[in-house]
Motif scaffolding. Structure first.
Motif, PDB file in Angstrom:
ATOM      1  N   ALA A 299      39.190  -1.654  46.747  1.00 28.52           N
ATOM      2  CA  ALA A 299      38.588  -2.587  45.782  1.00 28.52           C
ATOM      3  C   ALA A 299      39.562  -2.932  44.667  1.00 28.52           C
ATOM      4  O   ALA A 299      39.619  -4.067  44.214  1.00 28.52           O
ATOM      5  N   LEU A 300      40.347  -1.927  44.241  1.00 30.14           N
ATOM      6  CA  LEU A 300      41.283  -2.179  43.152  1.00 30.14           C
ATOM      7  C   LEU A 300      42.279  -3.258  43.518  1.00 30.14           C
ATOM      8  O   LEU A 300      42.633  -4.107  42.708  1.00 30.14           O
ATOM      9  N   GLN A 301      42.733  -3.238  44.784  1.00 31.15           N
ATOM     10  CA  GLN A 301      43.736  -4.224  45.171  1.00 31.15           C
ATOM     11  C   GLN A 301      43.175  -5.636  45.087  1.00 31.15           C
ATOM     12  O   GLN A 301      43.899  -6.587  44.864  1.00 31.15           O
ATOM     13  N   LEU A 302      41.849  -5.758  45.266  1.00 30.46           N
ATOM     14  CA  LEU A 302      41.260  -7.092  45.194  1.00 30.46           C
ATOM     15  C   LEU A 302      40.977  -7.496  43.749  1.00 30.46           C
ATOM     16  O   LEU A 302      40.960  -8.657  43.408  1.00 30.46           O
ATOM     17  N   ARG A 303      40.703  -6.496  42.899  1.00 37.31           N
ATOM     18  CA  ARG A 303      40.244  -6.802  41.555  1.00 37.31           C
ATOM     19  C   ARG A 303      41.382  -7.247  40.640  1.00 37.31           C
ATOM     20  O   ARG A 303      41.350  -8.306  40.061  1.00 37.31           O
ATOM     21  N   SER A 304      42.367  -6.365  40.471  1.00 39.03           N
ATOM     22  CA  SER A 304      43.393  -6.741  39.516  1.00 39.03           C
ATOM     23  C   SER A 304      44.666  -5.960  39.735  1.00 39.03           C
ATOM     24  O   SER A 304      44.642  -4.762  40.025  1.00 39.03           O
ATOM     25  N   GLU A 305      45.774  -6.655  39.633  1.00 42.73           N
ATOM     26  CA  GLU A 305      47.053  -5.987  39.842  1.00 42.73           C
ATOM     27  C   GLU A 305      47.367  -5.050  38.690  1.00 42.73           C
ATOM     28  O   GLU A 305      48.028  -4.044  38.855  1.00 42.73           O
ATOM     29  N   GLU A 306      46.873  -5.400  37.506  1.00 43.18           N
ATOM     30  CA  GLU A 306      47.140  -4.547  36.348  1.00 43.18           C
ATOM     31  C   GLU A 306      46.539  -3.167  36.538  1.00 43.18           C
ATOM     32  O   GLU A 306      47.135  -2.155  36.164  1.00 43.18           O
ATOM     33  N   SER A 307      45.330  -3.134  37.140  1.00 43.31           N
ATOM     34  CA  SER A 307      44.688  -1.845  37.345  1.00 43.31           C
ATOM     35  C   SER A 307      45.550  -0.957  38.230  1.00 43.31           C
ATOM     36  O   SER A 307      45.689   0.234  37.993  1.00 43.31           O
ATOM     37  N   ILE A 308      46.106  -1.568  39.274  1.00 46.00           N
ATOM     38  CA  ILE A 308      46.933  -0.784  40.181  1.00 46.00           C
ATOM     39  C   ILE A 308      48.144  -0.255  39.439  1.00 46.00           C
ATOM     40  O   ILE A 308      48.581   0.875  39.644  1.00 46.00           O
ATOM     41  N   HIS A 309      48.662  -1.084  38.529  1.00 49.34           N
ATOM     42  CA  HIS A 309      49.789  -0.614  37.735  1.00 49.34           C
ATOM     43  C   HIS A 309      49.386   0.607  36.920  1.00 49.34           C
ATOM     44  O   HIS A 309      50.152   1.552  36.763  1.00 49.34           O
ATOM     45  N   GLY A 310      48.140   0.600  36.422  1.00 47.90           N
ATOM     46  CA  GLY A 310      47.635   1.752  35.693  1.00 47.90           C
ATOM     47  C   GLY A 310      47.599   3.003  36.555  1.00 47.90           C
ATOM     48  O   GLY A 310      47.749   4.116  36.063  1.00 47.90           O
ATOM     49  N   LEU A 311      47.398   2.791  37.872  1.00 48.28           N
ATOM     50  CA  LEU A 311      47.356   3.951  38.764  1.00 48.28           C
ATOM     51  C   LEU A 311      48.686   4.690  38.795  1.00 48.28           C
ATOM     52  O   LEU A 311      48.735   5.888  39.065  1.00 48.28           O
ATOM     53  N   LEU A 312      49.788   3.974  38.528  1.00 49.43           N
ATOM     54  CA  LEU A 312      51.098   4.632  38.512  1.00 49.43           C
ATOM     55  C   LEU A 312      51.106   5.779  37.527  1.00 49.43           C
ATOM     56  O   LEU A 312      51.606   6.869  37.819  1.00 49.43           O
ATOM     57  N   ILE A 313      50.524   5.534  36.358  1.00 55.54           N
ATOM     58  CA  ILE A 313      50.530   6.573  35.329  1.00 55.54           C
ATOM     59  C   ILE A 313      49.600   7.720  35.750  1.00 55.54           C
ATOM     60  O   ILE A 313      49.865   8.886  35.486  1.00 55.54           O
TER      61      ILE A 313
ATOM     62  N   GLY B  32      57.673  22.620  43.471  1.00 51.07           N
ATOM     63  CA  GLY B  32      57.570  22.213  42.070  1.00 51.07           C
ATOM     64  C   GLY B  32      58.596  21.172  41.717  1.00 51.07           C
ATOM     65  O   GLY B  32      58.280  20.143  41.110  1.00 51.07           O
ATOM     66  N   VAL B  33      59.845  21.427  42.118  1.00 53.54           N
ATOM     67  CA  VAL B  33      60.919  20.478  41.830  1.00 53.54           C
ATOM     68  C   VAL B  33      60.635  19.147  42.512  1.00 53.54           C
ATOM     69  O   VAL B  33      60.767  18.074  41.919  1.00 53.54           O
ATOM     70  N   LEU B  34      60.171  19.225  43.778  1.00 46.30           N
ATOM     71  CA  LEU B  34      59.890  18.008  44.550  1.00 46.30           C
ATOM     72  C   LEU B  34      58.819  17.166  43.852  1.00 46.30           C
ATOM     73  O   LEU B  34      59.012  15.965  43.599  1.00 46.30           O
ATOM     74  N   SER B  35      57.688  17.798  43.519  1.00 46.44           N
ATOM     75  CA  SER B  35      56.612  17.025  42.895  1.00 46.44           C
ATOM     76  C   SER B  35      57.045  16.537  41.509  1.00 46.44           C
ATOM     77  O   SER B  35      56.662  15.444  41.082  1.00 46.44           O
ATOM     78  N   GLY B  36      57.861  17.338  40.811  1.00 51.00           N
ATOM     79  CA  GLY B  36      58.369  16.911  39.509  1.00 51.00           C
ATOM     80  C   GLY B  36      59.202  15.654  39.629  1.00 51.00           C
ATOM     81  O   GLY B  36      59.042  14.694  38.864  1.00 51.00           O
ATOM     82  N   LEU B  37      60.082  15.626  40.628  1.00 53.65           N
ATOM     83  CA  LEU B  37      60.942  14.456  40.830  1.00 53.65           C
ATOM     84  C   LEU B  37      60.123  13.229  41.186  1.00 53.65           C
ATOM     85  O   LEU B  37      60.367  12.130  40.663  1.00 53.65           O
ATOM     86  N   VAL B  38      59.135  13.432  42.081  1.00 49.17           N
ATOM     87  CA  VAL B  38      58.282  12.304  42.465  1.00 49.17           C
ATOM     88  C   VAL B  38      57.554  11.759  41.234  1.00 49.17           C
ATOM     89  O   VAL B  38      57.514  10.550  40.996  1.00 49.17           O
ATOM     90  N   GLY B  39      57.030  12.691  40.429  1.00 45.85           N
ATOM     91  CA  GLY B  39      56.329  12.279  39.213  1.00 45.85           C
ATOM     92  C   GLY B  39      57.232  11.499  38.273  1.00 45.85           C
ATOM     93  O   GLY B  39      56.852  10.454  37.733  1.00 45.85           O
ATOM     94  N   LEU B  40      58.451  12.003  38.117  1.00 51.17           N
ATOM     95  CA  LEU B  40      59.415  11.345  37.235  1.00 51.17           C
ATOM     96  C   LEU B  40      59.708   9.929  37.726  1.00 51.17           C
ATOM     97  O   LEU B  40      59.738   8.969  36.944  1.00 51.17           O
ATOM     98  N   ALA B  41      59.872   9.811  39.060  1.00 57.80           N
ATOM     99  CA  ALA B  41      60.154   8.495  39.638  1.00 57.80           C
ATOM    100  C   ALA B  41      59.025   7.523  39.305  1.00 57.80           C
ATOM    101  O   ALA B  41      59.270   6.369  38.935  1.00 57.80           O
ATOM    102  N   PHE B  42      57.776   8.001  39.419  1.00 55.61           N
ATOM    103  CA  PHE B  42      56.646   7.130  39.123  1.00 55.61           C
ATOM    104  C   PHE B  42      56.619   6.746  37.647  1.00 55.61           C
ATOM    105  O   PHE B  42      56.262   5.632  37.299  1.00 55.61           O
ATOM    106  N   PHE B  43      57.018   7.706  36.783  1.00 57.18           N
ATOM    107  CA  PHE B  43      57.024   7.401  35.359  1.00 57.18           C
ATOM    108  C   PHE B  43      58.055   6.314  35.047  1.00 57.18           C
ATOM    109  O   PHE B  43      57.781   5.364  34.312  1.00 57.18           O
TER     110      PHE B  43
ATOM    111  N   PHE C 134      52.490  15.717  37.506  1.00 61.77           N
ATOM    112  CA  PHE C 134      52.841  16.627  36.422  1.00 61.77           C
ATOM    113  C   PHE C 134      51.999  17.909  36.515  1.00 61.77           C
ATOM    114  O   PHE C 134      52.512  19.030  36.449  1.00 61.77           O
ATOM    115  N   ILE C 135      50.696  17.713  36.726  1.00 59.10           N
ATOM    116  CA  ILE C 135      49.792  18.867  36.874  1.00 59.10           C
ATOM    117  C   ILE C 135      50.191  19.695  38.086  1.00 59.10           C
ATOM    118  O   ILE C 135      50.252  20.932  38.049  1.00 59.10           O
ATOM    119  N   LEU C 136      50.502  18.986  39.171  1.00 59.13           N
ATOM    120  CA  LEU C 136      50.886  19.665  40.412  1.00 59.13           C
ATOM    121  C   LEU C 136      52.154  20.490  40.216  1.00 59.13           C
ATOM    122  O   LEU C 136      52.271  21.624  40.697  1.00 59.13           O
TER     123      LEU C 136
END
Lengths: 359, 414
Positions: B318-332, B354-365, B339-341
């Motif tokens: 549904a998000l993909q149909l509603r608004s692109e901005e919302s999906i951008h919010g999903l990045l955060i 831990g390092v792997l998920s940290g790097l993935v999180g950083l990339a998304f940030f 970060f929690i992981l």
């Protein structure tokens, strides 16, 4: 397995083909077309020189795709993601390959290497998800196909699009001459026919590599016994996780070469016209050919032939989609027949063994 | 430990993202994430996945893997369009149901009677369905003006809609009633308004088809867990030779399961057509049969779990149909989740993950920080990516039917 059983096994695809022809004829009759006339038309059109070249050109990626699928099938692993793997790697290989220039054989080799590497990595994701997160490879590879399609659309439209191109469809910069494989027409003295792709010998060579890999190496042996009896394989020292990873990487590697035939010998660039759907078609070829290099070669030729020869039908007012139906019938019937015949052979062997014990 | 603590402990990987999404939605630019409109769309998009998932449930509970759900769904879409164009939408539903069931029957013949490998047969059915859909479409709609080889004419006629009176402002005898949820949603109270948005979205302007589909959840629970037939069906998926020895007709049970499975997938296809563009389109199912299968795994082979899974994937869709901005919010959201992981992994001395998920999180940030929208091409695969991510974190403790995927032949010990 002795000769008699081999012959019986061989009857399955032939019976399946006949039954599919029969079913297709019934459908054709039902929609008011003469089946014999239609098949003759298809045969005549499919066996012209022009058509045969096109059949062989289609055979090349279809066969490699079947090999990629078969590597997984051999150990009971279903790589449905060949489609995404070959398209994504073809795009990236085309884009990277056009950005540099070295002498001819090296350039071609490098492009193929890039495609193989990218495709292996993409395949390895599904392997990783299966081994470490327990996600069935059918689901993960299907999802990766959709994700791959999105990434391709983005890269093609926003990153690699050749702005200098005359037409406005999204496309990568064409490969330089050194990255193109010449056609075989000069070699075979068939200059009057359309170009026969120079990738054909490589496809056949890949069939040989596949044969040696599966039947002549330890890795291949491990793949086969895992496919037949995972428990026995485990107790004989096979690490199933490592093997799954390896199988996905190798399968992905072969998948990377699927797009190379069309890319290096015909299209020379990736555009939205690049042939799609070969990854799914390869599954059918692998099933029909029972993962055997020779069987799959016949299967690929058969499907390529049906596809080509059906092109004439629309002009004669028969929907050419009858071919898709026929291919699907062949597939469905052949898997049933293979199973029936496998069971028949097993019961015969048990009977034979008990007779020998009685004597 | 009480039940709630156990629940939180087991499901915190699912609960945290939901809380994160709610918090993000408090910001003005991401408020689309939790409006009633989004939830209404999410429900509409969840239902085909739910129905496909329930289809998978009936098949797998009797021991047959059904990768062919996608194909059966494709047949559902085409047959619905056919029946709908000829006789109207309600007949369309019946046709879709029958079309799916027909392909279920084919799968049953191959896997039960001939013991063909379940995945092989399913793959073949998916290939057959694509070809058959197109072939039938050309044959049936050749003479219609607005049809092509990949699209059918429009199904005329409506399936009625209803809004819950007194709570969501539905009408009684033509006069409007209170709209408690709607006004709550407009108040912008943290959490309360978001929940009101959710409830308002799923109780207003709901089609009868949605209600029928949702009734399939209690229906499945009743049939599988409260009737002798359901017990027999489930026993066949666990220990077929044992059932056989007790006089259960194993083949019949498996046939029943797979045909019901096909019918439900067909219904999913019908929903896609009638609640969507009102035409059959090639590629319309867009992998939803497979996502349904994923929701089956997510829901651990239970109807209500499937509903939750389908809801999650439907929300992403549904998000993909509603608004692109919302999906951008999903990045955060993904960044915070990673970060929690990472914290969890390091706490558990699992440094590599831990390092792997940290790097993935950083990339998304970094991605979030350097962009304002997500490329439209990426938005299309949000549901598929969500499926993969959710399964990665949820699919650890399955309890699948014991003999699922194994061939069974009468008289042989399985």
């Amino acid at each position: 397995m002795n000769l008699r059983y081999r012959l019986i096994s061989l009857s399955a695809p032939i019976l399946a083909l006949s039954l599919s022809v029969l079913l297709t004829s019934l459908i054709l009759t039902a929609i008011g077309k003469d089946p014999i006339e239609t098949f003759v038309l298809m045969y005549d059109y499919g066996t012209t020189g022009k058509s045969l070249v096109s059949v062989f050109n289609r055979f090349i990626p279809l066969y490699i795709s079947a090999i990629a699928v078969a590597v997984g099938f051999k150990m009971g692993l279903f790589n449905i993601g060949v489609e995404g793997q070959y398209l994504l790697s073809a795009l990236l290989a085309a884009a990277i390959g056009a950005s540099f220039s070295v002498s001819r054989p090296l350039h071609i080799l490098l492009i193929m290497l890039i495609a193989t590497a990218i495709s292996s990595v993409w395949g390895a994701i599904a392997g990783y998800l299966k081994v470490n997160r327990g996600i069935h490879e059918v689901i993960s590879t299907i999802m990766l196909n959709y994700i791959g399609t999105g990434i391709i659309a983005y890269l093609l439209g926003q990153v690699f699009n050749d702005e200098d191109a005359a037409n406005l469809i999204p496309q990568t910069t064409p490969l330089p001459e050194t990255g193109q494989i010449p056609s075989l027409n000069n070699l075979l003295n068939i200059e009057d026919l359309p170009s026969l792709h120079g990738f054909l010998p490589i496809a056949i060579f890949l069939g040989l590599i596949y044969y040696f890999l599966i039947w002549k190496t330890t890795l291949g042996y491990n793949l086969r016994i895992t496919g037949q009896n995972p428990t026995a394989a485990k107790f004989s020292g096979v690490d199933p996780k490592r093997l799954t990873m390896l199988a996905m990487i190798i399968s992905g590697g072969f998948a990377g070469l699927v797009g190379m035939g069309p890319l290096l010998s015909y299209h020379h660039q990736y555009s939205i016209d690049f042939p799609a759907g070969i990854g799914f078609a390869g599954i059918g070829v692998a099933l029909l050919g029972r993962n055997h290099p020779v069987g799959m070669a016949f299967g690929a030729i058969l499907f390529a032939f049906l596809e080509r020869s059906s092109q004439i039908l629309d002009l004669r007012d028969v929907p050419k989609e009858i071919e898709t139906m026929m291919s699907a019938f062949i597939l469905l019937i052949v898997v049933v027949f293979y199973e029936v015949i496998r069971r028949y052979i097993v019961t015969q062997q048990i009977k034979e063994a008990s007779r020998q014990v009685d004597d | 430990m009480n039940k709630l603590t156990i629940f939180l402990r087991e499901k915190y990987l699912v609960i945290t993202p939901i809380l994160l999404i709610i918090s993000i939605a408090q910001l003005e630019q991401y408020s689309q994430l939790t409006t009633s409109g989004t939830f209404g769309a999410a429900l509409r998009l969840s239902i085909p996945i739910l129905l496909a998932g329930l289809g998978g449930l009936f098949s797998e509970r009797t021991g047959i893997v059904n990768i062919g759900l996608e194909g059966m769904m494709i047949m559902g879409t085409w047959f619905t369009a056919w029946g709908g164009v000829l006789y109207g939408p309600w007949y369309g539903i019946l046709f879709g149901l029958a079309g799916g069931a027909l392909f279920g029957l084919i799968h049953a013949v191959a896997t039960v009677s001939f013991q063909v490998d379940h995945i092989v047969s399913g793959v073949a059915i998916n290939i057959l369905a694509v070809g058959a859909g197109r072939f039938f479409n050309i044959l049936a709609f050749d003479d219609y003006e607005y049809a092509s080889s990949t699209a059918s004419p429009i199904v005329e006629g409506e399936i009625g809609r209803i809004t819950l009176p007194f709570i969501s402002g539905g009408e009684i005898n033509g006069s409007p009633t209170f709209n408690i949820l709607g006004s709550l949603e407009e108040q912008n109270i943290i959490l309360l308004s978001d929940i009101a948005g959710l409830l308002y979205g799923v109780t207003s302007n709901i089609s009868y088809f949605s209600i029928i589909s949702l009734l399939m959840i209690p229906g499945s629970i009743y049939l599988l867990w409260r009737t002798p037939l359901g017990l027999q069906m489930r026993s066949v998926g666990e220990f077929p030779s044992g059932s056989e020895s007790l006089g259960v007709n194993v083949y019949l049970m498996k046939y029943t399961g797979v045909i019901i499975s096909g019918a439900l997938a067909g219904l999913a296809g019908a929903y896609l057509v009638l609640e969507g563009p009102s035409v059959y389109l090639e590629g319309q199912t867009n992998g939803r049969g497979f996502i349904g299968l994923a929701s089956l795994l997510f829901g651990n082979y239970r109807p209500f779990g499937i509903f939750l899974g389908a809801g999650l994937f439907g929300f992403a869709d549904a998000l993909q149909l509603r608004s692109e901005e919302s999906i951008h919010g999903l990045l955060i959201v993904i960044f915070l989740f990673m970060f929690i992981l990472t914290a969890r992994n390091i706490y558990q001395r699992n440094i590599r993950s831990g390092v792997l998920s940290g790097l993935v999180g950083l990339a998304f940030f970094v991605w979030f920080n350097n962009s304002t929208t997500i490329p439209i091409q990426f938005v299309y695969f949000t549901p598929h990516l969500t499926t993969l991510i959710v399964l990665s974190f949820a699919s650890q403790k399955f309890r699948m039917p014991k003999s699922v995927g194994k061939p069974y032949k009468k008289g042989e010990l399985s």
